[in-house]
Design a protein around this motif. Sequence first.
Motif, PDB file in Angstrom:
ATOM      1  N   LYS A   1       9.828  -2.604  -3.548  1.00  0.00           N
ATOM      2  CA  LYS A   1       9.229  -3.394  -2.467  1.00  0.00           C
ATOM      3  C   LYS A   1      10.238  -4.367  -1.867  1.00  0.00           C
ATOM      4  O   LYS A   1      10.266  -4.598  -0.657  1.00  0.00           O
ATOM      5  CB  LYS A   1       8.010  -4.158  -2.989  1.00  0.00           C
ATOM      6  N   GLU A   2      11.060  -4.938  -2.729  1.00  0.00           N
ATOM      7  CA  GLU A   2      12.088  -5.870  -2.248  1.00  0.00           C
ATOM      8  C   GLU A   2      13.079  -5.167  -1.321  1.00  0.00           C
ATOM      9  O   GLU A   2      13.706  -5.806  -0.478  1.00  0.00           O
ATOM     10  CB  GLU A   2      12.830  -6.494  -3.432  1.00  0.00           C
ATOM     11  N   HIS A   3      13.203  -3.841  -1.482  1.00  0.00           N
ATOM     12  CA  HIS A   3      14.109  -3.065  -0.641  1.00  0.00           C
ATOM     13  C   HIS A   3      13.355  -2.249   0.404  1.00  0.00           C
ATOM     14  O   HIS A   3      13.818  -1.199   0.850  1.00  0.00           O
ATOM     15  CB  HIS A   3      14.999  -2.165  -1.509  1.00  0.00           C
ATOM     16  N   GLN A   4      12.188  -2.774   0.799  1.00  0.00           N
ATOM     17  CA  GLN A   4      11.414  -2.238   1.926  1.00  0.00           C
ATOM     18  C   GLN A   4      10.917  -0.810   1.738  1.00  0.00           C
ATOM     19  O   GLN A   4      10.773  -0.056   2.711  1.00  0.00           O
ATOM     20  CB  GLN A   4      12.208  -2.334   3.235  1.00  0.00           C
ATOM     21  N   CYS A   5      10.681  -0.409   0.499  1.00  0.00           N
ATOM     22  CA  CYS A   5      10.071   0.903   0.266  1.00  0.00           C
ATOM     23  C   CYS A   5       8.560   0.755   0.474  1.00  0.00           C
ATOM     24  O   CYS A   5       7.881   0.089  -0.312  1.00  0.00           O
ATOM     25  CB  CYS A   5      10.364   1.388  -1.146  1.00  0.00           C
ATOM     26  N   SER A   6       8.040   1.360   1.525  1.00  0.00           N
ATOM     27  CA  SER A   6       6.635   1.148   1.887  1.00  0.00           C
ATOM     28  C   SER A   6       5.699   2.260   1.411  1.00  0.00           C
ATOM     29  O   SER A   6       4.478   2.091   1.418  1.00  0.00           O
ATOM     30  CB  SER A   6       6.511   1.007   3.408  1.00  0.00           C
ATOM     31  N   GLN A   7       6.259   3.416   1.013  1.00  0.00           N
ATOM     32  CA  GLN A   7       5.422   4.553   0.618  1.00  0.00           C
ATOM     33  C   GLN A   7       5.601   4.834  -0.877  1.00  0.00           C
ATOM     34  O   GLN A   7       6.553   5.497  -1.289  1.00  0.00           O
ATOM     35  CB  GLN A   7       5.794   5.788   1.445  1.00  0.00           C
TER      36      GLN A   7
END
Length: 419
Positions: A200-206
């Motif tokens: 999540k901290e690295h913008q993984c949204s799926q």
Amino acid sequence: MSLLVLGINHKTAPVELREKVAFSPQQLEQALGQLSEHPQVRSCVIVSTCNRTEIYAELNQPGVGVLVEWLTRFHQLSSDSLMASIYYHEEQSAVKHLMRVACGLDSLVLGEPQILGQVKQAYASAGKAGMISGSLEKLFHKTFAVAKRIRTETEIGGNAVSVAFAACTLARQIFESLSDVTTLLVGAGETIELVARHLKEHQCSQIIFANRTQSRAQALAEQFDAKMSGLEALPEQLCQADIVISSTAAPMPLIEKAMVEKALKQRRHQPMLLIDIAVPRDIDENVGSLADAYLYSVDDLQSIVEHNREQRKLAAIQAEAIVTEESADFMRWLRSREAVDSIKQYRTQSEHIKQAELEQSIQALANGADAESVLRQLSNRLTNKLIHPPTQAMQQAAQNGEPDKLAVMRVCLGLDSDN
């Protein structure tokens, strides 16, 4: 005034004692309220995490005893139960300790970044309680600047030193961006939760959570705004996944070679990264032989972690040098503040002497005294009163055989100046 820190941490106390000394948010507010009324405490900040409880304070008088007494009374503990685990630092040692803590140099995981946020939160809580002022306020602002400098100038936080973080780092190295990929997380334990946090901290949204106990998967899915499924749906979920990270306690592999091979066909051989951080393994080792499957085991990640630990140790040497430099700089500022107070006091004293002599001379002139005589008397009286204290001090130093003190006074009076 005295700066000091009193505390216990993961190095000095077992978790059973750390739990007893920790402050909940409600207790923290109550504690700061009590300390604000303590006659010896000018300002203070309480840092309380799972690995440490520390009180940073500016006291009216030197001595750690008042804080030990207050801490034991607040938590209803005996001083004997604490004394073997307590450490304390004063003045520059306290300054250096805070900087090391905020930079992750004193953490269980060297260089971990979370502690800086926790220190900032502690500072904010103390500020809200009106417990931030003076030298302590300046110290924390300086510390935040030092932490930023160390993160910028060294690699103390640049290398993964946990298996969970290493897994995410590996994924970021293979995929240009994690925002457009789908990640399947198999399992729902602490390691998978930590992996999800890093993703999540690295913008993984799926993200999709797959777990045998669906209630736990559901809880994580809600926490991270993700999807969930049971393990029986693994074959269907695999064909959607660009990244698979697995960590369960299953005794046998959950993901077989045939299962991955079928998923790759459905994906039209779009590559898949599989990271197995379970022991025993969750993913059949033969999956690595498939052309479009890239399989990494916990041993592969462990070698990355060990390498990165060594890199962090090298960065820590640089960070320690910066902390030493910056703590010395802060102490120079602090000592200069003490000089400012002395200078103000000396100027005020001299101003009072001048004003008293001036008023006496003005009165003499008003009574008709000769102006030249009044001026001579003024200059003589003023000179005598101003030089009397340092003259006495120099005589006393000479009589006591204190040449170093006499030399300092000569410098202060400009007697050894080239001019």
